[in-house]
Design an enzyme around this catalytic site. Structure first.
Site, PDB file in Angstrom:
ATOM      1  N   SER A 119       1.404   2.045   7.700  1.00  0.00           N
ATOM      2  CA  SER A 119       1.304   0.714   7.105  1.00  0.00           C
ATOM      3  C   SER A 119       0.703   0.737   5.706  1.00  0.00           C
ATOM      4  CB  SER A 119       0.499  -0.220   8.003  1.00  0.00           C
ATOM      5  OG  SER A 119      -0.866   0.051   7.867  1.00  0.00           O
ATOM      6  N   LYS A 157      -6.723  -1.300   6.271  1.00  0.00           N
ATOM      7  CA  LYS A 157      -5.898  -2.292   5.570  1.00  0.00           C
ATOM      8  C   LYS A 157      -6.611  -2.706   4.290  1.00  0.00           C
ATOM      9  CE  LYS A 157      -2.652  -3.151   8.745  1.00  0.00           C
ATOM     10  NZ  LYS A 157      -2.831  -1.817   9.325  1.00  0.00           N
TER      11      LYS A 157
END
Ligand SMILES: C[S@@+](CC[C@H](N)C(=O)[O-])C[C@H]1O[C@@H](n2cnc3c(N)ncnc32)[C@H](O)[C@@H]1O
Length: 621
Positions: A119, A157
């Protein structure tokens, strides 16, 4: 920081040097560690140099020397972290990595985590990498953090605060952000360690004739690509300077003569000059030749600045009745009348510069100004006119654009002038690389190049991209000839039929599949490969025996058929007298290529064209 393998390589170099008083060669390092290629050995050397364990000033492997150990710290690898769906942290007992203090700063406590998932790929964080985290409980907007949500689920993230909530943003356009009212920050990423060992994996099934090795160390994601004269003009599908340099450093040595047979705007030639290689460049696009010459001709920056300041003064004084309006087809379609007048005044003032190198260098900034002040959409390599309201409002500040580009270019030249090796030369030939360009047989030490990905009509139209600039800066005797360039480039003219005797099974298979759907497209592909085969023969002729030929190529899609150009080149080249030693796959983070196109002609059916490319390493027998 050193990974386990890097530490082993360093230990080997130290032992070897103690025994022989000189360093091992790349080939010896490759053999010792059973590495996939010498370029991987080079990768380890560069990493050790970057980390300060080997001296940096020499490029040649036998010239490396160890330096006094820097202050290092052992950092524990606490577990795995998901760069994907959050996972519970997994403990990895007793694993540590060694990092020099310089790399993470003096302050704070650190730990490391191994990344799982994809990701964060747009931030250069890949599956298998190790991230070093500085412990802290708060983070600024946009920092990459270890975030714990929903009862001990950890994820990596980018963190943003928005309207009283937290947004955990993946750096991968295919994934959605996670929103939470509460997020616990456990630290921010301060260092990414590419796990080369696990990523040098095979990129395909085993029953192919050749093997592709995925090697993300060639990505150079986020690195500066506009240093020296690299940034003075845009050109389609330019080399990332780091790729050019690494190939040159791995496969040639100082004082060698190298050649880029599709030199384009000259990126490999600039790098050659910076690291002391003599270089030939060949291209069939006159604008490319003009750019490559300007990029590789060192100019004293003081003289350049003086001429530039005088030019700005002069241009103000040029009168409308003194200018010469260029005469080419459709000029009024591509430029507004008042812009033509401003450009013509600027051009006249540049042409008055007596020093040819300075005149040409500033003409490159003028060429960029032409592109940006034309009615074309910027960001497209094909000529597409802006429409409607946008066109009406289009009122570019010609001198402002020129100044911006010229000043950036002068800064680039200042660096190039400082670092270009004074005793190396660059010769640039306007010619067709499928023909004899009078470079002597067996005279070149290394060929580094990036051919077009396919014919200009359906891939990058180099000629079309260059046309307006070329018409303004007089690289053609008749500016209207500029429209013909694409026809002369590789694959510019489709073959009459599909019969051929090229010795490549991969090509035959691709052609059959494409021809079933569209015979004309198959003929384009055949024409491109026939031309490329002739270029391989010429490359074989000029290269010295046992020397390397590296091609950076893309495996494009035509009619949903992926053409394995890397394998086709390997097959064709082996029949000519090369051995294919390596095929390395790299991501293209910065290459200016359309990442999506519409190959099916179905509206909205976008498909990835080229986000990876292969480096084919051939060696003349
Ligand atoms: C991928 S680009 C090279 C870009 C270059 N590496 C750079 O950094 O600017 C391919 C180049 O091949 C050139 N080309 C195409 N067919 C050619 C041919 N038959 N002979 C010589 N050059 C050719 C095109 O004009 C284009 O500049």
């Amino acid at each position: 920081m050193l990974t386990k393998k890097q530490t082993q390589v360093l230990d080997f170099i130290k032992l070897y040097m103690a025994k022989h008083s000189y360093a091992p060669s790349l080939d010896e390092i490759k053999k010792k560690f059973k590495l996939a290629s010498v370029s991987t050995a080079h990768y380890y050397i560069s990493k050790l140099q970057d980390a300060g364990f080997l001296n940096k000033e020499h490029n040649q492997p036998r010239a490396v020397s160890t330096v006094e150990a820097k202050q290092t710290v052992e950092i524990p690898i606490l577990g795995a972290i998901a760069a994907g769906q959050p996972i519970e942290a997994i403990e990895i007992p007793d694993e540590t990595i060694t990092i020099t203090r310089d790399e993470i700063g003096k302050q704070g406590k650190h730990y490391a985590l191994r990344v799982q998932g994809s990701s964060m790929i747009d931030e250069g964080i890949f599956d298998g990498d190790i991230v070093v985290i500085r412990k802290q409980e708060v983070a600024e907007n946009g920092q990459t953090v270890v975030a714990v949500i929903d009862d001990n689920q950890a994820t990596l993230k980018k963190l943003y605060r928005e309207n009283g909530k937290f947004r955990l943003q993946p750096a991968n356009p295919t994934l959605f952000p996670i929103y939470r009212d509460e997020v616990e920050v456990r630290g921010v990423v301060v260092k990414i360690i590419r796990n080369l060992e696990s990523q040098l994996d095979q990129g395909q099934s085993r029953d192919e004739k050749y093997v592709r090795k995925i090697d993300y160390s060639w990505d150079y994601r986020g690195e500066k690509t506009k240093s020296h004269t690299h940034g003075i003009h845009t050109y389609p599908a330019m080399f990332i300077p780091q790729v050019g340099r690494r190939l040159l450093e791995t496969y040639s040595k100082e004082g060698d003569t190298i050649c880029d047979i599709f030199c384009g705007s000259g990126s490999a030639l600039v790098e050659s000059r910076l690291i002391g290689r003599n270089a030939y460049g060949i291209d069939l696009n006159p604008l490319a030749i003009f750019l490559a010459k300007a990029k590789t001709t060192p100019i004293n920056p003081q003289k350049l600045t003086k001429e530039y300041i005088a030019l700005l003064d002069r241009v103000e004084k040029v009168k409308a009745n003194e200018i010469e309006r260029p005469d080419f087809k459709n000029i009024d379609f591509w430029f507004k009348d008042k812009i033509i007048v401003k450009l013509a005044k600027l051009k006249k003032a540049i042409r008055e510069i007596k020093d040819e190198a300075i005149q040409n260098f500033l003409m490159v900034a003028f060429s960029e100004t032409v592109r940006y002040s034309s009615n074309t959409k910027t960001g497209e390599f094909k000529l597409v006119r802006v429409k409607g309201d946008k066109l009406e409002k289009h009122d570019p500040d010609v001198i402002g654009i020129f100044r911006k580009h010229a000043e950036k270019s002068i800064a680039g030249m200042t660096d190039f002038y400082k670092y270009a090796k004074k005793d190396s030369w660059t010769k640039i030939i306007y010619g067709d690389s499928s023909k004899d360009n009078e470079i002597k047989t067996n005279s070149i030490d290394c060929i580094i190049t990036s051919p077009p990905y396919g014919d200009s009509r359906t891939t990058v139209a180099y000629g079309q991209f260059s046309r307006l600039s070329a018409q303004w800066i007089d690289v053609f005797d008749d500016p209207n000839d500029a429209s013909g360039v694409d026809n002369d480039l590789l694959g510019g003219r489709a073959t009459k039929n599909l019969t051929h005797s090229l010795p490549s099974d991969y090509l035959k298979e691709s052609l059959e599949k494409i021809a079933k759907q569209d015979e004309v497209r198959a003929k384009d592909v055949l024409s491109f490969n026939l031309g490329l085969n002739e270029c391989l023969k010429q490359a074989h002729r000029i290269l010295k025996p046992k020397k390397y030929f590296c091609l950076v190529v893309g495996n494009r899609l035509v009619k949903q058929v992926r053409i394995p150009t890397d394998f086709i080149i390997a097959e064709l080249a082996e029949k000519i007298g090369f051995t294919c030693e390596d095929i390395i796959v790299r991501n293209i983070p910065g290459k200016r290529m359309p990442i999506k196109n519409s190959p099916t002609n179905i509206v909205g059916a976008l498909e990835e064209t080229m986000n990876k490319e292969s480096i084919v390493v051939l060696r003349k027998n």
